[in-house]
Scaffold this motif. Structure first.
Motif, short mmCIF file in Angstrom:
data_model
loop_
_atom_site.label_atom_id
_atom_site.label_comp_id
_atom_site.label_asym_id
_atom_site.label_seq_id
_atom_site.Cartn_x
_atom_site.Cartn_y
_atom_site.Cartn_z
N TYR A 9 24.26 -53.89 7.16
CA TYR A 9 23.71 -53.62 5.83
C TYR A 9 23.10 -54.89 5.24
O TYR A 9 21.97 -54.87 4.73
CB TYR A 9 24.80 -53.09 4.90
CG TYR A 9 24.42 -53.07 3.44
CD1 TYR A 9 23.60 -52.07 2.93
CD2 TYR A 9 24.84 -54.09 2.59
CE1 TYR A 9 23.22 -52.08 1.60
CE2 TYR A 9 24.47 -54.10 1.25
CZ TYR A 9 23.66 -53.10 0.76
OH TYR A 9 23.28 -53.11 -0.56
N TYR A 10 23.82 -56.00 5.29
CA TYR A 10 23.33 -57.24 4.70
C TYR A 10 22.07 -57.73 5.40
O TYR A 10 21.10 -58.15 4.75
CB TYR A 10 24.42 -58.33 4.77
CG TYR A 10 25.56 -58.10 3.81
CD1 TYR A 10 25.34 -57.95 2.44
CD2 TYR A 10 26.88 -58.05 4.26
CE1 TYR A 10 26.39 -57.75 1.56
CE2 TYR A 10 27.94 -57.85 3.38
CZ TYR A 10 27.69 -57.69 2.03
OH TYR A 10 28.74 -57.49 1.16
N VAL A 11 22.07 -57.69 6.71
CA VAL A 11 20.90 -58.15 7.46
C VAL A 11 19.70 -57.25 7.18
O VAL A 11 18.57 -57.73 6.98
CB VAL A 11 21.20 -58.20 8.96
CG1 VAL A 11 19.94 -58.53 9.76
CG2 VAL A 11 22.28 -59.24 9.26
N GLU A 12 19.92 -55.95 7.13
CA GLU A 12 18.82 -55.03 6.87
C GLU A 12 18.23 -55.25 5.48
O GLU A 12 17.01 -55.21 5.30
CB GLU A 12 19.30 -53.58 7.00
CG GLU A 12 18.18 -52.57 6.92
CD GLU A 12 18.61 -51.17 7.30
OE1 GLU A 12 17.72 -50.33 7.52
OE2 GLU A 12 19.83 -50.91 7.39
N GLN A 13 19.07 -55.52 4.51
CA GLN A 13 18.59 -55.81 3.15
C GLN A 13 17.71 -57.04 3.14
O GLN A 13 16.65 -57.07 2.49
CB GLN A 13 19.77 -56.00 2.20
CG GLN A 13 20.58 -54.74 1.91
CD GLN A 13 19.73 -53.65 1.29
OE1 GLN A 13 19.07 -53.84 0.28
NE2 GLN A 13 19.73 -52.48 1.92
N LEU A 14 18.11 -58.07 3.86
CA LEU A 14 17.33 -59.31 3.90
C LEU A 14 15.99 -59.10 4.59
O LEU A 14 14.96 -59.61 4.14
CB LEU A 14 18.12 -60.40 4.62
CG LEU A 14 19.29 -61.00 3.85
CD1 LEU A 14 20.11 -61.91 4.75
CD2 LEU A 14 18.79 -61.78 2.63
N ILE A 15 15.99 -58.34 5.67
CA ILE A 15 14.74 -58.10 6.39
C ILE A 15 13.79 -57.27 5.55
O ILE A 15 12.58 -57.55 5.47
CB ILE A 15 15.02 -57.43 7.74
CG1 ILE A 15 15.69 -58.45 8.68
CG2 ILE A 15 13.73 -56.90 8.37
CD1 ILE A 15 16.01 -57.92 10.04
N ARG A 16 14.29 -56.25 4.88
CA ARG A 16 13.44 -55.44 4.01
C ARG A 16 12.85 -56.28 2.88
O ARG A 16 11.67 -56.17 2.55
CB ARG A 16 14.24 -54.26 3.45
CG ARG A 16 14.61 -53.20 4.48
CD ARG A 16 15.27 -52.00 3.82
NE ARG A 16 15.70 -51.00 4.78
CZ ARG A 16 14.92 -50.11 5.35
NH1 ARG A 16 13.62 -50.08 5.03
NH2 ARG A 16 15.40 -49.22 6.21
N GLN A 17 13.71 -57.11 2.28
CA GLN A 17 13.24 -57.97 1.20
C GLN A 17 12.21 -58.96 1.72
O GLN A 17 11.20 -59.23 1.06
CB GLN A 17 14.43 -58.71 0.58
CG GLN A 17 14.04 -59.62 -0.59
CD GLN A 17 15.27 -60.26 -1.23
OE1 GLN A 17 16.30 -59.61 -1.41
NE2 GLN A 17 15.17 -61.54 -1.54
N GLY A 18 12.47 -59.51 2.91
CA GLY A 18 11.52 -60.46 3.51
C GLY A 18 10.19 -59.82 3.85
O GLY A 18 9.13 -60.45 3.72
#
Length: 212
Positions: free
Chosen positions: A127-136
């Protein structure tokens, strides 16, 4: 009492790493810890309870490393946060390399306990990694990639030194227990992330994360 409990934990980590969970008896743990075997039942309700404690402690710390770094996302770019998370995970595992090696080895054996506990923590990690990638991606830091494939490859790199230490020693002529190796490996993983994910590729390494 705290010292006795810690001695049991330290002995269990060492023996589980060397002999495996099934190859280690309560008597072995008590002997190495220099305590009465009854203490293991008292503190952990037996060998399985001790295993559950070790796995839970390992994954709690693993997830906490991610959460602490993720909390800085309002002050750093998505790229900086993601790179710091990966570096901090690798450092966390390196500092607990015997327990990390045992954990991944048990995971590869399809242990029911490991799978049940792992699902909770690794789902949060995803979840955390996916949030960062989407934001990036929204901020034009990251290009469009298959998240499932990226996460699968990243997890493979994170676990590889502890799943296949023989490959590292025989082919790369290094050892996962060496500081030199982990520093070199961190740079290689960061370079792969740079090439795979980032739109603007930096020619300079990111500042080293302040490991917590």
């Amino acid at each position: 009492m705290t010292q006795v409990r810690q001695k049991i934990i330290d002995a269990a980590i060492s023996l589980f790493y060397a002999k495996g969970y099934d190859g280690t008896s309560v008597r072995d743990i008590a002997k190495q810890a220099n305590v009465n075997a009854a203490n293991i039942s008292y503190y952990f309700a037996g060998k399985r309870g001790l295993l559950e404690q070790l796995v839970s402690d390992f994954l709690e710390g693993y997830l906490r490393v991610i959460e602490i770094t993720f909390e800085r996302r309002n002050f750093l770019s998505s790229k900086e946060i993601l790179f710091q998370i990966v570096r901090n995970i690798l450092q966390y595992q390196f500092e607990r390399r015997e327990l990390t090696r045992f954990f991944y080895r048990e995971l590869s054996l399809d242990s029911t306990l490991i799978r049940e506990v792992m699902t909770i923590y690794f789902s949060k990690e995803r979840y955390y990694v996916e949030q960062l990638i989407r934001q990036g991606q929204e901020n034009k830091e990251f290009q469009k990639v298959s998240f499932t494939m990226f996460m699968t490859q990243l997890k493979g790199m994170i676990s590889m030194p502890y799943l296949y230490p023989q490959y590292i020693s025989e082919v790369l002529h290094s050892f996962p227990s060496e500081v030199f190796f982990i520093e070199m490996y961190m740079k290689e993983v960061e370079q792969w992330m740079e090439q795979t994910l980032c739109i603007e590729r930096s020619h300079y390494p990111l500042p080293r994360a302040a490991y917590v």
